[in-house]
Design a protein around this motif. Structure first.
Motif, short mmCIF file in Angstrom:
data_model
loop_
_atom_site.label_atom_id
_atom_site.label_comp_id
_atom_site.label_asym_id
_atom_site.label_seq_id
_atom_site.Cartn_x
_atom_site.Cartn_y
_atom_site.Cartn_z
N GLY A 91 7.84 12.41 -3.70
CA GLY A 91 7.64 12.76 -5.11
C GLY A 91 7.84 11.63 -6.08
N HIS A 92 7.53 10.40 -5.68
CA HIS A 92 7.88 9.26 -6.53
C HIS A 92 7.17 9.29 -7.88
N ARG A 93 6.00 9.89 -7.96
CA ARG A 93 5.28 9.93 -9.24
C ARG A 93 5.95 10.85 -10.26
N ARG A 94 6.87 11.68 -9.81
CA ARG A 94 7.61 12.55 -10.74
C ARG A 94 8.77 11.82 -11.40
N LEU A 95 9.17 10.69 -10.86
CA LEU A 95 10.40 10.05 -11.33
C LEU A 95 10.36 9.65 -12.81
N PRO A 96 9.26 9.09 -13.34
CA PRO A 96 9.30 8.72 -14.77
C PRO A 96 9.63 9.89 -15.68
N GLU A 97 9.06 11.06 -15.42
CA GLU A 97 9.36 12.21 -16.28
C GLU A 97 10.76 12.76 -16.04
N LEU A 98 11.32 12.49 -14.84
CA LEU A 98 12.66 12.94 -14.53
C LEU A 98 13.74 11.93 -14.93
N HIS A 144 0.81 -1.21 0.00
CA HIS A 144 0.00 0.00 0.00
C HIS A 144 0.85 1.27 0.00
N TRP A 145 2.15 1.14 -0.16
CA TRP A 145 3.05 2.29 -0.15
C TRP A 145 3.57 2.54 -1.58
N PRO A 146 4.13 3.72 -1.83
CA PRO A 146 4.71 4.01 -3.15
C PRO A 146 5.89 3.09 -3.46
N VAL A 147 5.92 2.57 -4.68
CA VAL A 147 7.00 1.69 -5.15
C VAL A 147 7.56 2.26 -6.44
N SER A 148 8.84 2.63 -6.42
CA SER A 148 9.52 3.15 -7.60
C SER A 148 10.50 2.10 -8.10
N VAL A 149 10.39 1.74 -9.38
CA VAL A 149 11.19 0.67 -9.95
C VAL A 149 12.19 1.26 -10.94
N LEU A 150 13.48 1.23 -10.58
CA LEU A 150 14.54 1.71 -11.46
C LEU A 150 15.01 0.57 -12.35
N SER A 151 15.12 0.85 -13.65
CA SER A 151 15.50 -0.20 -14.60
C SER A 151 16.42 0.38 -15.67
N SER A 194 11.53 -6.46 -18.79
CA SER A 194 10.26 -7.16 -18.67
C SER A 194 9.91 -7.45 -17.21
N ILE A 195 10.92 -7.79 -16.40
CA ILE A 195 10.68 -8.04 -14.98
C ILE A 195 10.37 -6.75 -14.26
N ALA A 196 11.15 -5.71 -14.53
CA ALA A 196 10.93 -4.41 -13.88
C ALA A 196 9.53 -3.87 -14.17
N ALA A 197 9.11 -3.98 -15.43
CA ALA A 197 7.79 -3.48 -15.80
C ALA A 197 6.70 -4.27 -15.09
N ARG A 198 6.89 -5.56 -14.94
CA ARG A 198 5.89 -6.38 -14.24
C ARG A 198 5.80 -6.00 -12.77
N VAL A 199 6.94 -5.79 -12.13
CA VAL A 199 6.94 -5.38 -10.74
C VAL A 199 6.20 -4.06 -10.56
N ALA A 200 6.50 -3.09 -11.44
CA ALA A 200 5.85 -1.78 -11.34
C ALA A 200 4.34 -1.89 -11.56
N SER A 201 3.92 -2.80 -12.44
CA SER A 201 2.49 -2.93 -12.73
C SER A 201 1.75 -3.65 -11.62
N LEU A 202 2.43 -4.54 -10.89
CA LEU A 202 1.78 -5.29 -9.82
C LEU A 202 1.55 -4.43 -8.58
N ALA A 203 2.47 -3.53 -8.28
CA ALA A 203 2.31 -2.68 -7.11
C ALA A 203 1.22 -1.64 -7.37
N PRO A 204 0.24 -1.49 -6.47
CA PRO A 204 -0.87 -0.56 -6.72
C PRO A 204 -0.43 0.87 -6.98
N ASP A 205 0.68 1.31 -6.33
CA ASP A 205 1.18 2.67 -6.53
C ASP A 205 2.60 2.60 -7.07
N GLY A 206 2.80 1.76 -8.09
CA GLY A 206 4.12 1.57 -8.65
C GLY A 206 4.37 2.42 -9.88
#
Length: 393
Positions: free
Chosen positions: A354-361, A294-301, A311-323
């Motif tokens: 600010g984890h939701r900013r990471l993809p654009e950064l 239930h916490w923010p999960v940021s996946v660096l790949s 493929s593994i990193a994307a799956r991990v990010a998709s499984l976490a509700p706030d990934g």
């Protein structure tokens, strides 16, 4: 005092090193060591490096220095069976029975208790991501947010590794070299994985051209030995796989069944498997557990990561509700080791909410200056390939 004892004393005396008593698991206790650096706060950054086998105190002292300069309160635990946490009170190595993922994770929670903190931002790299996710399973109340850098998901990740590597390089250039006996098929996975991670596709193709021209054999032999060094040579207080291999083989399936084709990864682990307990199954089903985080999960790949491919990193990010998935260009496995500033900057942003900013950064993170020994390995690879062009072996 002999050399080993002197080195241990010096490492134990490094700033911020502490110890606490932890159960061996057979009725005895031992000293588990950890280190804390930076301005102390209520929610530190708990950093879990890869391996299993990587120490925390000595190899990451510069990372902690850089983290402290950015205002980060960093806690790192010397993994049981490694470095300062390797032995019992008599100086004997911990037994295999003391080395399980769940015991290691409970050590992490005990260290947070010893620090007097309730929660932490948990940063795991490679094998450390398995521990980070395991902490989320066994002690969810201790997790504020999570950075999973080059994540592991299951004992079957090797299938994704093989698929990623073969999609790129299982072609006539490589198979002709194998068929001609110029390179051994069982070495191709390890060698091309390393070259791809530190030099990308251009360096792999350069190496294959050298070999086709009758050159580059020395470079190939050097590269084929790099992976084995991590597992067969004990580098005290830096990399010690020999005891914690019990976790690698017994719980994480580090000896995959070979299929006989080129680009089969991790085959060098096969020769070691007989020294360790057989695989008995994973301690967690992380595919299911991630859905409950239930916490923010940021996946660096890293774009060049083959050991834990996209493929593994994307799956991990998709499984976490706030990934969120954070792709890093021109980066290989483990930003913690190959792109320290990107790792620390991402951790600071996550700690600040600010984890939701990471993809654009992500492009700006990847463009930060690169420091550390991994950069030197990339430069050495380039130099050896240049030299190989001049030498026929």
């Amino acid at each position: 005092m002999i050399k080993g004892e002197a080195l241990r004393a010096r490492v134990a005396a490094m700033p911020g090193v502490r110890r606490l008593r932890r159960p061996v698991g057979d009725g005895r206790d031992f000293d588990l060591h950890y280190v804390r650096a930076g301005p102390p706060g209520d929610c530190p950054l708990l950093v879990l490096p890869g391996g299993p086998g990587l120490a925390s105190v000595l190899p990451y002292h510069r990372l902690r220095r850089d983290a402290a300069a950015r205002g980060l309160d960093v806690v790192m635990v010397e993994h049981r069976g490694v470095g300062l946490s390797r032995t019992d009170d008599n100086g004997d190595d911990l037994p295999f029975s003391a080395l399980t993922v769940e015991q290691v994770i409970d050590d992490l929670a005990a260290v947070l208790d010893d620090c007097g903190v309730r929660r932490a931002v948990v940063y795991g790299s490679s094998y450390g991501t398995y521990l980070a996710q395991g902490l989320g399973v066994r002690h969810p109340a201790r997790v504020q947010s999570m950075v999973l850098d080059s994540p592991m998901l299951s004992a079957h990740d090797d299938h994704a590794q093989r698929a990623a590597l073969r999609e790129l390089y299982l072609n006539s250039s490589l198979t002709d070299l194998v068929d001609a006996g110029i390179v051994a098929a069982e070495e191709t996975g390890q060698v091309l994985q390393v070259v791809h991670e530190f030099g990308g596709r251009p360096q792999v193709e350069r190496l294959l051209r050298l070999l086709a021209d009758g050159r580059g054999q020395g470079v190939w032999r050097w590269l084929s030995g790099l992976g084995e060094l991590e597992t067969t040579k004990v580098n005290r207080f830096v990399m010690e796989f020999d005891l914690v291999g019990a976790i690698a083989f017994g719980e994480l399936g580090f000896a995959p069944e070979p299929d006989g084709r080129p680009l089969d990864v991790n085959l060098y682990f096969g020769a070691l498997a007989a020294k360790y307990p057989p695989f008995r199954g994973e301690p967690f089903d992380l595919t299911t557990a991630l859905r409950r985080f239930h916490w923010p999960v940021s996946v660096l790949s890293g774009d060049n990561d083959i050991r834990t491919p996209r493929s593994i990193a994307a799956r991990v990010a998709s499984l976490a509700p706030d990934g969120v998935l954070v792709p890093l260009a021109d980066t290989g496995h483990s930003a913690l080791d190959t792109h320290r500033l990107a790792a620390l900057t991402a951790a600071r942003i996550v700690a600040g909410g600010g984890h939701r900013r990471l993809p654009e950064l992500a492009p700006r993170l990847a463009a930060l200056p690169r420091r550390g020994p991994a950069r030197l390995l990339g430069n050495l690879l380039t130099a050896r390939l240049a030299l190989g062009r001049l030498i026929s072996v």
